[in-house]
Design a protein around this motif. Structure first.
Motif, PDB file in Angstrom:
ATOM      1  N   PRO A  77      27.976 -21.521  13.342  1.00 32.50           N
ATOM      2  CA  PRO A  77      26.957 -20.462  13.311  1.00 32.50           C
ATOM      3  C   PRO A  77      27.327 -19.268  12.422  1.00 32.50           C
ATOM      4  N   THR A  78      28.597 -18.939  12.360  1.00 29.94           N
ATOM      5  CA  THR A  78      29.029 -17.826  11.497  1.00 29.94           C
ATOM      6  C   THR A  78      28.810 -18.171  10.036  1.00 29.94           C
ATOM      7  N   HIS A  79      29.149 -19.398   9.647  1.00 25.34           N
ATOM      8  CA  HIS A  79      28.933 -19.837   8.259  1.00 25.34           C
ATOM      9  C   HIS A  79      27.443 -19.906   7.936  1.00 25.34           C
ATOM     10  N   ILE A  80      26.640 -20.373   8.880  1.00 16.78           N
ATOM     11  CA  ILE A  80      25.197 -20.447   8.652  1.00 16.78           C
ATOM     12  C   ILE A  80      24.637 -19.052   8.398  1.00 16.78           C
ATOM     13  N   VAL A 100      19.113 -24.884  -2.987  1.00 14.19           N
ATOM     14  CA  VAL A 100      20.422 -25.123  -2.385  1.00 14.19           C
ATOM     15  C   VAL A 100      20.275 -25.068  -0.869  1.00 14.19           C
ATOM     16  N   ILE A 101      20.780 -26.115  -0.223  1.00 15.77           N
ATOM     17  CA  ILE A 101      20.735 -26.190   1.235  1.00 15.77           C
ATOM     18  C   ILE A 101      22.162 -26.470   1.703  1.00 15.77           C
ATOM     19  N   PRO A 102      22.950 -25.413   1.886  1.00 11.13           N
ATOM     20  CA  PRO A 102      24.331 -25.632   2.310  1.00 11.13           C
ATOM     21  C   PRO A 102      24.376 -26.116   3.753  1.00 11.13           C
ATOM     22  N   GLY A 103      25.245 -27.047   4.009  1.00 13.13           N
ATOM     23  CA  GLY A 103      25.380 -27.583   5.357  1.00 13.13           C
ATOM     24  C   GLY A 103      26.534 -26.936   6.095  1.00 13.13           C
ATOM     25  N   SER A 104      26.308 -26.656   7.367  1.00 16.85           N
ATOM     26  CA  SER A 104      27.364 -26.157   8.221  1.00 16.85           C
ATOM     27  C   SER A 104      26.925 -26.295   9.670  1.00 16.85           C
TER      28      SER A 104
END
Length: 123
Positions: free
Chosen positions: A88-91, A81-85
């Motif tokens: 910076p807080t979400h990353i 899984v490579i979530p995109g965002s």
């Protein structure tokens, strides 16, 4: 794919999330040692998926967000899984999913959410 191709893929990227878990495909890929990469890992942030009671319960239990629970479920069940965002807080939050384990009972509860429901239907 393997019968026609000359190079066996290492990874297949497909839509995969708790409402569309791709269990049959994962089993087929596993036989050939091919990993599944989850595309749309959060079900396109579907409000119903994110509001599932099991995720709220687990988020409270493990002091995590619902998104973190779903991302961890992917990893624990063997999905890439490579979530995109761009936030910076979400990353940072997306990376903070490796300090707990879901129990087999919790994994089974999530498995029961599978509705074979796609969010993107390509012609």
């Amino acid at each position: 794919m393997l019968a026609e191709g000359t190079i066996k893929p290492a990874v297949v990227q497909v839509e995969c999330h708790p409402y569309f878990q791709q269990k049959d495909l994962k089993a087929k890929l596993a036989k050939d040692n091919i990993a599944l990469e989850a595309w749309y890992p959060l079900g396109s942030a579907d409000k119903d998926l994110l509001a599932e009671p099991i995720f709220a319960e687990l988020a409270s239990k493990y002091n995590k967000s619902v998104v973190q629970i779903i991302l961890h479920w992917h990893v624990q069940t063997g999905n890439i899984v490579i979530p995109g965002s761009k936030n910076p807080t979400h990353i940072d939050s997306n990376l903070a999913i490796f300090d707990f384990e879901l129990s087999s009972a919790e994994l089974e509860q999530i498995a029961q959410l599978d509705k074979d429901k796609r969010f993107l239907n390509l012609p």
